[in-house]
Design a protein around this motif. Structure first.
Motif, PDB file in Angstrom:
ATOM      1  N   ASN A   8      45.544  37.986  27.850  1.00 52.09           N
ATOM      2  CA  ASN A   8      44.162  37.599  27.572  1.00 52.09           C
ATOM      3  C   ASN A   8      43.448  37.166  28.851  1.00 52.09           C
ATOM      4  O   ASN A   8      42.286  37.526  29.081  1.00 52.09           O
ATOM      5  CB  ASN A   8      44.119  36.462  26.534  1.00 52.09           C
ATOM      6  N   PHE A   9      44.158  36.396  29.693  1.00 55.00           N
ATOM      7  CA  PHE A   9      43.569  35.997  30.971  1.00 55.00           C
ATOM      8  C   PHE A   9      43.370  37.211  31.874  1.00 55.00           C
ATOM      9  O   PHE A   9      42.382  37.294  32.604  1.00 55.00           O
ATOM     10  CB  PHE A   9      44.435  34.941  31.670  1.00 55.00           C
ATOM     11  N   GLU A  10      44.311  38.152  31.834  1.00 50.08           N
ATOM     12  CA  GLU A  10      44.177  39.385  32.632  1.00 50.08           C
ATOM     13  C   GLU A  10      42.917  40.144  32.209  1.00 50.08           C
ATOM     14  O   GLU A  10      42.161  40.638  33.054  1.00 50.08           O
ATOM     15  CB  GLU A  10      45.411  40.282  32.454  1.00 50.08           C
ATOM     16  N   ALA A  11      42.686  40.250  30.901  1.00 49.75           N
ATOM     17  CA  ALA A  11      41.506  40.961  30.399  1.00 49.75           C
ATOM     18  C   ALA A  11      40.222  40.249  30.826  1.00 49.75           C
ATOM     19  O   ALA A  11      39.260  40.891  31.268  1.00 49.75           O
ATOM     20  CB  ALA A  11      41.568  41.092  28.883  1.00 49.75           C
ATOM     21  N   LEU A  12      40.211  38.932  30.690  1.00 48.36           N
ATOM     22  CA  LEU A  12      39.039  38.169  31.120  1.00 48.36           C
ATOM     23  C   LEU A  12      38.834  38.291  32.633  1.00 48.36           C
ATOM     24  O   LEU A  12      37.709  38.486  33.103  1.00 48.36           O
ATOM     25  CB  LEU A  12      39.192  36.695  30.733  1.00 48.36           C
ATOM     26  N   GLY A  13      39.921  38.197  33.393  1.00 45.55           N
ATOM     27  CA  GLY A  13      39.826  38.332  34.848  1.00 45.55           C
ATOM     28  C   GLY A  13      39.308  39.700  35.242  1.00 45.55           C
ATOM     29  O   GLY A  13      38.506  39.831  36.171  1.00 45.55           O
ATOM     30  N   SER A  14      39.751  40.727  34.532  1.00 43.31           N
ATOM     31  CA  SER A  14      39.282  42.083  34.809  1.00 43.31           C
ATOM     32  C   SER A  14      37.789  42.201  34.536  1.00 43.31           C
ATOM     33  O   SER A  14      37.041  42.820  35.305  1.00 43.31           O
ATOM     34  CB  SER A  14      40.065  43.082  33.948  1.00 43.31           C
ATOM     35  N   GLY A  15      37.339  41.606  33.443  1.00 43.97           N
ATOM     36  CA  GLY A  15      35.911  41.647  33.119  1.00 43.97           C
ATOM     37  C   GLY A  15      35.068  40.907  34.139  1.00 43.97           C
ATOM     38  O   GLY A  15      34.031  41.415  34.581  1.00 43.97           O
ATOM     39  N   VAL A  16      35.504  39.726  34.540  1.00 43.35           N
ATOM     40  CA  VAL A  16      34.767  38.956  35.540  1.00 43.35           C
ATOM     41  C   VAL A  16      34.742  39.713  36.868  1.00 43.35           C
ATOM     42  O   VAL A  16      33.700  39.812  37.524  1.00 43.35           O
ATOM     43  CB  VAL A  16      35.391  37.546  35.716  1.00 43.35           C
ATOM     44  N   HIS A  17      35.874  40.289  37.248  1.00 40.46           N
ATOM     45  CA  HIS A  17      35.936  41.053  38.503  1.00 40.46           C
ATOM     46  C   HIS A  17      34.966  42.228  38.460  1.00 40.46           C
ATOM     47  O   HIS A  17      34.247  42.491  39.438  1.00 40.46           O
ATOM     48  CB  HIS A  17      37.372  41.537  38.745  1.00 40.46           C
ATOM     49  N   ALA A  18      34.904  42.938  37.334  1.00 44.53           N
ATOM     50  CA  ALA A  18      33.988  44.073  37.203  1.00 44.53           C
ATOM     51  C   ALA A  18      32.536  43.618  37.280  1.00 44.53           C
ATOM     52  O   ALA A  18      31.703  44.270  37.924  1.00 44.53           O
ATOM     53  CB  ALA A  18      34.249  44.813  35.892  1.00 44.53           C
ATOM     54  N   ILE A  19      32.219  42.511  36.646  1.00 45.28           N
ATOM     55  CA  ILE A  19      30.845  42.001  36.707  1.00 45.28           C
ATOM     56  C   ILE A  19      30.461  41.706  38.154  1.00 45.28           C
ATOM     57  O   ILE A  19      29.370  42.070  38.610  1.00 45.28           O
ATOM     58  CB  ILE A  19      30.695  40.729  35.837  1.00 45.28           C
TER      59      ILE A  19
END
Length: 138
Positions: free
Chosen positions: A46-57
């Motif tokens: 879940n943290f990986e998914a959130l981190g991926s989203g923040v990184h993409a933003i």
């Protein structure tokens, strides 16, 4: 958590680590502290998914812009560099004209004069000074 600006890096790892650290601090503020929950292997994706989203933003969708009002020191430096380059160009033209007007009597002087005049001149200045700079975050 990072101790100073290190950049985002090539993937979402830094964002994920920051999220884990922030959540651990938040959960440890509870009574009783529950920060160890972030180490549960089932939670990490879940943290990986959130981190991926923040990184993409931050890296794909962000459109940073710098203007003279946003970063006056950078733009003052840019203006100083442009002035310096203009001064160098003016000096170069004066030196070139002096060498062109020089009429050496000996062969080494004539060879030097010709070699100097054969050095290609740089092109014209590339255009107006920019008013702003757009970029992207890496």
């Amino acid at each position: 958590m990072a101790t100073g600006p290190t950049g985002l890096g090539p993937d979402h790892a830094a964002c994920t680590d920051e999220l884990v650290t922030a959540m651990r601090a938040r959960l440890n503020a509870m009574d009783p502290p529950q920060g160890d929950n972030v180490d549960d292997p089932g939670v990490r994706p879940n943290f990986e998914a959130l981190g991926s989203g923040v990184h993409a933003i931050l890296t794909v969708r962000a459109q940073p812009l710098s203007t003279k009002d946003d970063d006056p020191d950078f733009w003052a430096w840019t203006a100083a560099v442009i002035t310096h380059l203009a001064d160098l160009r003016a000096w170069q033209q004066v030196v070139r004209q002096a060498v062109q007007n020089w009429a050496p009597a000996d062969t080494p002087g004539q060879q030097f004069r010709q070699a100097f005049l054969d050095v290609p001149l740089p092109g014209q200045f590339p255009g107006p000074v920019p008013e702003q700079q757009k970029g992207h975050i890496r």
